[in-house]
Motif scaffolding. Structure first.
Motif, short mmCIF file in Angstrom:
data_model
loop_
_atom_site.label_atom_id
_atom_site.label_comp_id
_atom_site.label_asym_id
_atom_site.label_seq_id
_atom_site.Cartn_x
_atom_site.Cartn_y
_atom_site.Cartn_z
N CYS A 149 41.73 37.49 46.72
CA CYS A 149 40.63 38.13 45.99
C CYS A 149 40.76 37.85 44.49
O CYS A 149 41.80 38.14 43.90
N GLY A 182 40.37 44.14 50.78
CA GLY A 182 41.41 44.78 49.98
C GLY A 182 40.84 45.84 49.05
O GLY A 182 41.32 46.97 49.02
N CYS A 183 39.80 45.47 48.29
CA CYS A 183 39.27 46.42 47.30
C CYS A 183 37.91 46.98 47.73
O CYS A 183 37.34 47.82 47.03
N CYS A 202 35.46 41.86 50.10
CA CYS A 202 36.92 41.92 50.05
C CYS A 202 37.39 43.16 50.81
O CYS A 202 37.03 44.28 50.47
N HIS A 206 41.22 41.30 42.15
CA HIS A 206 42.45 42.10 41.99
C HIS A 206 43.63 41.29 42.49
O HIS A 206 43.47 40.27 43.16
ZN LIG Z 1 39.48 42.56 46.35
#
Ligand SMILES: [Zn+2]
Length: 335
Positions: free
Chosen positions: A38, A61-62, A59, A41
Protein backbone atom coordinates in the motif's frame (compact mmCIF):
# COMPACT_ATOMS: atom_id res chain seq x y z
CA UNK A 1 -18.18 18.06 -14.99
CA UNK A 2 -19.03 14.42 -14.17
CA UNK A 3 -18.37 13.45 -17.76
CA UNK A 4 -15.03 15.29 -17.74
CA UNK A 5 -13.99 13.41 -14.61
CA UNK A 6 -14.87 10.08 -16.19
CA UNK A 7 -12.80 10.97 -19.22
CA UNK A 8 -9.90 12.08 -17.03
CA UNK A 9 -9.93 8.76 -15.17
CA UNK A 10 -10.12 6.80 -18.40
CA UNK A 11 -7.15 8.67 -19.82
CA UNK A 12 -5.02 7.97 -16.75
CA UNK A 13 -5.81 4.43 -15.63
CA UNK A 14 -4.72 3.61 -12.08
CA UNK A 15 -2.49 0.93 -13.52
CA UNK A 16 -0.59 3.57 -15.46
CA UNK A 17 -0.54 6.20 -12.75
CA UNK A 18 0.62 3.97 -9.87
CA UNK A 19 3.64 2.34 -11.56
CA UNK A 20 4.71 5.78 -12.72
CA UNK A 21 4.84 6.67 -9.04
CA UNK A 22 6.95 3.65 -8.13
CA UNK A 23 4.23 1.19 -7.22
CA UNK A 24 5.09 -2.36 -8.16
CA UNK A 25 2.49 -5.09 -8.27
CA UNK A 26 1.81 -8.62 -9.35
CA UNK A 27 -1.21 -9.91 -11.14
CA UNK A 28 -3.59 -12.28 -9.36
CA UNK A 29 -3.88 -15.24 -11.68
CA UNK A 30 -6.10 -14.55 -14.64
CA UNK A 31 -8.07 -11.86 -12.76
CA UNK A 32 -7.98 -8.22 -13.82
CA UNK A 33 -6.69 -7.66 -10.26
CA UNK A 34 -3.23 -6.59 -9.12
CA UNK A 35 -1.79 -6.51 -5.62
CA UNK A 36 1.18 -4.70 -4.11
CA UNK A 37 2.32 -2.84 -0.99
CA UNK A 38 0.00 0.00 0.00
CA UNK A 39 1.47 3.38 -1.02
CA UNK A 40 -0.68 5.07 1.66
CA UNK A 41 0.87 3.47 4.72
CA UNK A 42 3.85 1.32 5.72
CA UNK A 43 3.37 -2.40 5.48
CA UNK A 44 5.43 -5.51 4.80
CA UNK A 45 2.73 -7.74 3.31
CA UNK A 46 0.91 -6.53 0.20
CA UNK A 47 -2.71 -5.63 0.86
CA UNK A 48 -3.31 -2.93 -1.77
CA UNK A 49 -5.51 -4.20 -4.61
CA UNK A 50 -6.25 -2.57 -7.96
CA UNK A 51 -9.03 -3.78 -10.20
CA UNK A 52 -7.99 -2.89 -13.73
CA UNK A 53 -11.43 -3.31 -15.25
CA UNK A 54 -13.22 -1.16 -12.69
CA UNK A 55 -10.21 1.19 -12.41
CA UNK A 56 -10.57 1.18 -8.60
CA UNK A 57 -8.28 0.43 -5.66
CA UNK A 58 -8.86 -0.97 -2.20
CA UNK A 59 -6.46 -1.58 0.69
CA UNK A 60 -7.31 -4.31 3.19
CA UNK A 61 -4.68 -2.90 5.52
CA UNK A 62 -6.00 0.63 6.00
CA UNK A 63 -9.49 0.09 4.63
CA UNK A 64 -9.24 2.94 2.16
CA UNK A 65 -10.28 2.70 -1.47
CA UNK A 66 -11.80 4.50 -4.42
CA UNK A 67 -10.84 5.85 -7.82
CA UNK A 68 -7.79 7.69 -9.12
CA UNK A 69 -8.93 11.08 -7.83
CA UNK A 70 -9.51 9.60 -4.38
CA UNK A 71 -6.02 8.13 -4.51
CA UNK A 72 -4.49 11.52 -5.32
CA UNK A 73 -6.49 13.15 -2.52
CA UNK A 74 -5.15 10.59 -0.03
CA UNK A 75 -1.57 10.28 -1.26
CA UNK A 76 -0.91 13.98 -1.78
CA UNK A 77 -3.31 15.21 0.96
CA UNK A 78 -5.02 17.50 -1.52
CA UNK A 79 -8.67 18.59 -1.56
CA UNK A 80 -10.84 17.21 -4.37
CA UNK A 81 -10.62 20.20 -6.74
CA UNK A 82 -6.85 20.48 -6.45
CA UNK A 83 -6.48 16.74 -7.02
CA UNK A 84 -8.39 17.07 -10.27
CA UNK A 85 -6.26 20.03 -11.31
CA UNK A 86 -3.10 18.06 -10.49
CA UNK A 87 -4.22 15.19 -12.70
CA UNK A 88 -5.18 17.47 -15.57
CA UNK A 89 -1.71 18.95 -15.46
CA UNK A 90 -0.20 15.46 -15.42
CA UNK A 91 -2.17 14.77 -18.58
CA UNK A 92 -1.05 17.90 -20.40
CA UNK A 93 1.35 16.78 -23.13
CA UNK A 94 4.95 17.27 -22.15
CA UNK A 95 6.59 19.65 -24.58
CA UNK A 96 8.10 17.83 -27.52
CA UNK A 97 11.52 19.32 -26.83
CA UNK A 98 11.51 17.59 -23.43
CA UNK A 99 10.62 14.34 -25.17
CA UNK A 100 13.48 14.79 -27.67
CA UNK A 101 15.94 15.58 -24.86
CA UNK A 102 15.01 12.37 -23.05
CA UNK A 103 15.19 10.38 -26.27
CA UNK A 104 18.61 11.76 -27.18
CA UNK A 105 19.89 11.04 -23.65
CA UNK A 106 18.67 7.44 -23.95
CA UNK A 107 20.39 7.03 -27.32
CA UNK A 108 23.65 8.52 -25.96
CA UNK A 109 23.70 5.86 -23.24
CA UNK A 110 23.10 3.12 -25.78
CA UNK A 111 26.06 4.16 -27.94
CA UNK A 112 28.55 2.91 -25.34
CA UNK A 113 26.66 -0.34 -24.91
CA UNK A 114 26.63 -1.32 -28.57
CA UNK A 115 30.02 -1.99 -30.16
CA UNK A 116 28.41 -2.21 -33.62
CA UNK A 117 27.67 1.53 -33.30
CA UNK A 118 31.16 2.60 -32.26
CA UNK A 119 32.65 0.32 -34.90
CA UNK A 120 30.48 2.07 -37.48
CA UNK A 121 31.67 5.50 -36.31
CA UNK A 122 35.25 4.28 -36.61
CA UNK A 123 34.61 3.01 -40.12
CA UNK A 124 33.30 6.46 -40.99
CA UNK A 125 36.55 7.90 -39.64
CA UNK A 126 35.18 9.32 -36.39
CA UNK A 127 37.39 8.28 -33.47
CA UNK A 128 37.60 11.35 -31.23
CA UNK A 129 35.44 10.36 -28.23
CA UNK A 130 35.39 13.91 -26.84
CA UNK A 131 33.97 15.09 -30.16
CA UNK A 132 31.41 12.27 -30.19
CA UNK A 133 30.27 13.47 -26.75
CA UNK A 134 30.29 17.10 -27.81
CA UNK A 135 28.06 16.38 -30.80
CA UNK A 136 25.75 14.33 -28.56
CA UNK A 137 25.92 11.33 -30.88
CA UNK A 138 23.88 8.31 -29.81
CA UNK A 139 22.62 4.98 -31.08
CA UNK A 140 19.14 3.52 -31.46
CA UNK A 141 19.51 -0.23 -31.00
CA UNK A 142 15.77 -0.76 -31.58
CA UNK A 143 13.49 -1.87 -28.76
CA UNK A 144 13.45 -0.48 -25.21
CA UNK A 145 12.82 3.14 -26.25
CA UNK A 146 9.07 3.03 -25.76
CA UNK A 147 9.33 1.39 -22.35
CA UNK A 148 12.04 3.78 -21.25
CA UNK A 149 10.01 6.84 -22.23
CA UNK A 150 6.81 5.41 -20.72
CA UNK A 151 8.50 5.25 -17.32
CA UNK A 152 9.22 8.94 -17.74
CA UNK A 153 5.55 9.70 -18.32
CA UNK A 154 5.47 10.02 -22.12
CA UNK A 155 2.40 8.44 -23.68
CA UNK A 156 2.37 6.07 -26.62
CA UNK A 157 0.36 8.64 -28.60
CA UNK A 158 2.92 11.37 -28.08
CA UNK A 159 5.77 9.12 -29.25
CA UNK A 160 3.72 8.11 -32.26
CA UNK A 161 2.87 11.72 -33.09
CA UNK A 162 6.52 12.73 -32.81
CA UNK A 163 7.46 9.92 -35.20
CA UNK A 164 9.75 8.21 -32.69
CA UNK A 165 7.85 4.94 -32.94
CA UNK A 166 5.64 3.30 -35.53
CA UNK A 167 2.08 2.12 -34.85
CA UNK A 168 3.41 -1.23 -33.60
CA UNK A 169 5.43 0.64 -31.01
CA UNK A 170 8.80 -0.08 -32.64
CA UNK A 171 11.59 2.47 -32.53
CA UNK A 172 11.57 4.11 -35.96
CA UNK A 173 15.29 4.93 -35.71
CA UNK A 174 16.13 1.24 -35.17
CA UNK A 175 19.84 0.50 -35.85
CA UNK A 176 20.73 4.10 -36.57
CA UNK A 177 23.45 6.38 -35.29
CA UNK A 178 21.72 9.52 -33.99
CA UNK A 179 22.76 13.17 -34.17
CA UNK A 180 20.55 15.60 -32.20
CA UNK A 181 19.81 18.82 -34.13
CA UNK A 182 19.69 21.85 -31.84
CA UNK A 183 18.41 25.35 -32.17
CA UNK A 184 18.88 27.88 -29.37
CA UNK A 185 20.32 25.01 -27.31
CA UNK A 186 17.12 22.99 -27.62
CA UNK A 187 16.81 19.77 -29.56
CA UNK A 188 14.39 20.35 -32.44
CA UNK A 189 14.93 17.17 -34.44
CA UNK A 190 16.95 13.97 -34.57
CA UNK A 191 18.89 12.72 -37.56
CA UNK A 192 19.52 8.99 -37.84
CA UNK A 193 22.04 7.30 -40.13
CA UNK A 194 21.40 3.64 -40.71
CA UNK A 195 24.18 1.29 -39.62
CA UNK A 196 24.38 -1.30 -42.42
CA UNK A 197 23.94 -4.91 -41.35
CA UNK A 198 27.18 -6.90 -41.70
CA UNK A 199 25.47 -9.20 -44.20
CA UNK A 200 22.52 -8.70 -46.49
CA UNK A 201 21.37 -5.83 -48.67
CA UNK A 202 21.91 -2.17 -47.86
CA UNK A 203 19.10 -0.29 -46.15
CA UNK A 204 16.46 1.33 -48.33
CA UNK A 205 16.29 4.49 -46.21
CA UNK A 206 19.75 5.24 -44.89
CA UNK A 207 18.86 8.78 -43.75
CA UNK A 208 16.03 9.66 -41.43
CA UNK A 209 14.74 12.81 -39.75
CA UNK A 210 11.63 13.14 -37.62
CA UNK A 211 8.63 14.51 -39.53
CA UNK A 212 9.16 18.06 -38.31
CA UNK A 213 11.35 21.00 -39.29
CA UNK A 214 15.07 20.22 -39.35
CA UNK A 215 15.58 23.63 -37.77
CA UNK A 216 18.44 25.89 -38.73
CA UNK A 217 21.94 24.87 -39.76
CA UNK A 218 23.53 22.17 -37.62
CA UNK A 219 26.10 23.68 -35.22
CA UNK A 220 25.30 27.22 -36.32
CA UNK A 221 25.67 28.56 -32.76
CA UNK A 222 29.41 27.92 -32.94
CA UNK A 223 30.17 28.00 -36.69
CA UNK A 224 28.21 31.23 -37.24
CA UNK A 225 30.72 33.16 -35.17
CA UNK A 226 33.37 32.80 -37.86
CA UNK A 227 33.58 35.22 -40.78
CA UNK A 228 34.35 32.30 -43.10
CA UNK A 229 31.99 29.36 -42.82
CA UNK A 230 32.38 25.93 -44.44
CA UNK A 231 28.99 24.51 -45.37
CA UNK A 232 28.73 20.72 -45.61
CA UNK A 233 25.88 18.54 -46.77
CA UNK A 234 26.02 15.66 -44.28
CA UNK A 235 26.62 15.31 -40.56
CA UNK A 236 29.52 12.90 -41.00
CA UNK A 237 31.15 15.51 -43.25
CA UNK A 238 30.79 18.03 -40.44
CA UNK A 239 32.06 15.60 -37.81
CA UNK A 240 35.22 14.77 -39.80
CA UNK A 241 35.87 18.41 -40.63
CA UNK A 242 35.59 19.32 -36.95
CA UNK A 243 37.86 16.41 -36.10
CA UNK A 244 40.43 17.77 -38.57
CA UNK A 245 40.23 21.18 -36.88
CA UNK A 246 37.81 23.01 -39.19
CA UNK A 247 35.46 24.12 -36.42
CA UNK A 248 33.95 26.79 -38.65
CA UNK A 249 31.89 24.09 -40.40
CA UNK A 250 28.09 24.07 -40.34
CA UNK A 251 25.83 21.52 -41.97
CA UNK A 252 22.53 21.84 -43.86
CA UNK A 253 21.61 18.12 -43.58
CA UNK A 254 20.98 17.80 -47.30
CA UNK A 255 21.81 19.99 -50.27
CA UNK A 256 18.54 21.91 -50.16
CA UNK A 257 18.51 24.76 -47.67
CA UNK A 258 15.46 25.92 -45.74
CA UNK A 259 14.63 29.63 -45.59
CA UNK A 260 15.89 29.71 -41.99
CA UNK A 261 19.22 28.19 -43.00
CA UNK A 262 19.67 30.60 -45.87
CA UNK A 263 18.86 33.55 -43.60
CA UNK A 264 21.48 32.37 -41.12
CA UNK A 265 24.23 32.37 -43.77
CA UNK A 266 23.25 35.89 -44.75
CA UNK A 267 22.95 37.31 -41.23
CA UNK A 268 26.32 39.03 -41.26
CA UNK A 269 27.71 41.38 -43.88
CA UNK A 270 31.03 40.36 -45.41
CA UNK A 271 30.70 36.69 -44.57
CA UNK A 272 32.32 34.15 -46.85
CA UNK A 273 30.73 30.74 -47.31
CA UNK A 274 32.71 27.79 -48.69
CA UNK A 275 30.26 25.23 -50.02
CA UNK A 276 31.56 21.68 -49.94
CA UNK A 277 28.70 19.47 -51.08
CA UNK A 278 29.03 15.92 -52.40
CA UNK A 279 30.62 15.42 -55.81
CA UNK A 280 27.84 13.26 -57.23
CA UNK A 281 28.08 11.30 -60.44
CA UNK A 282 24.67 12.66 -61.47
CA UNK A 283 25.90 16.20 -60.71
CA UNK A 284 23.12 16.78 -58.12
CA UNK A 285 25.52 18.05 -55.47
CA UNK A 286 27.40 20.28 -57.94
CA UNK A 287 24.15 21.73 -59.26
CA UNK A 288 22.87 22.44 -55.76
CA UNK A 289 26.20 24.13 -54.93
CA UNK A 290 26.00 26.45 -57.95
CA UNK A 291 22.37 27.36 -57.22
CA UNK A 292 23.13 28.10 -53.60
CA UNK A 293 26.22 30.14 -54.52
CA UNK A 294 24.07 32.33 -56.80
CA UNK A 295 21.48 32.87 -54.09
CA UNK A 296 24.14 33.77 -51.55
CA UNK A 297 25.90 36.16 -53.95
CA UNK A 298 22.63 37.96 -54.63
CA UNK A 299 22.20 38.40 -50.86
CA UNK A 300 25.66 39.98 -50.63
CA UNK A 301 27.51 36.96 -49.26
CA UNK A 302 30.74 35.81 -50.92
CA UNK A 303 30.29 32.19 -51.93
CA UNK A 304 33.00 29.77 -53.04
CA UNK A 305 32.58 26.22 -54.24
CA UNK A 306 35.13 23.74 -52.92
CA UNK A 307 36.14 20.96 -55.32
CA UNK A 308 37.18 17.63 -53.87
CA UNK A 309 38.60 14.77 -55.95
CA UNK A 310 35.86 13.16 -58.07
CA UNK A 311 33.35 11.02 -56.17
CA UNK A 312 34.35 12.32 -52.75
CA UNK A 313 32.56 14.14 -49.97
CA UNK A 314 34.57 15.49 -47.03
CA UNK A 315 33.83 12.33 -45.05
CA UNK A 316 35.11 9.91 -47.66
CA UNK A 317 38.02 12.21 -48.50
CA UNK A 318 39.35 12.05 -44.92
CA UNK A 319 38.63 8.32 -44.64
CA UNK A 320 40.69 7.85 -47.84
CA UNK A 321 43.62 9.39 -45.98
CA UNK A 322 43.44 13.10 -46.74
CA UNK A 323 45.00 15.38 -44.11
CA UNK A 324 43.90 18.75 -42.79
CA UNK A 325 46.55 20.28 -45.07
CA UNK A 326 45.05 18.51 -48.10
CA UNK A 327 41.63 19.92 -47.30
CA UNK A 328 43.08 23.37 -46.62
CA UNK A 329 44.60 23.23 -50.13
CA UNK A 330 41.15 22.46 -51.60
CA UNK A 331 39.77 25.47 -49.70
CA UNK A 332 42.54 27.63 -51.14
CA UNK A 333 41.58 26.63 -54.66
CA UNK A 334 37.84 27.11 -54.15
CA UNK A 335 36.25 29.30 -56.77
ZN1 LIG B 1 -3.38 0.81 3.01
Amino acid sequence: MGEDLERLKRRIPLLEYLPRHNWTARRLGAQPEFVGLCPLHRETRPSFYVNARKNLFYCHGCGRGGDLIRFVELSLALPFRQSVAYLQQELAPAPVSELLEQTAAFYRLQLRRHPEATRYLERRGLQDSALIDELGIGYAPGGKLRRHLATRGFSFDLLLQAGLINSQGRDSFCRRVIFPCCQHRQIVNLYGRRVPAPFGPGAAFPHRLLPRSKGGLFAWESAGQFSTVILAEGLFDLALLWQAGFRNTACAIGARLTATQLAQLCDRPGRQVCIVFDQDENQAGQQASRQLARRLESAGVTARIVQLPAGHDPNSYFVAGATAADFAACLQQAQ
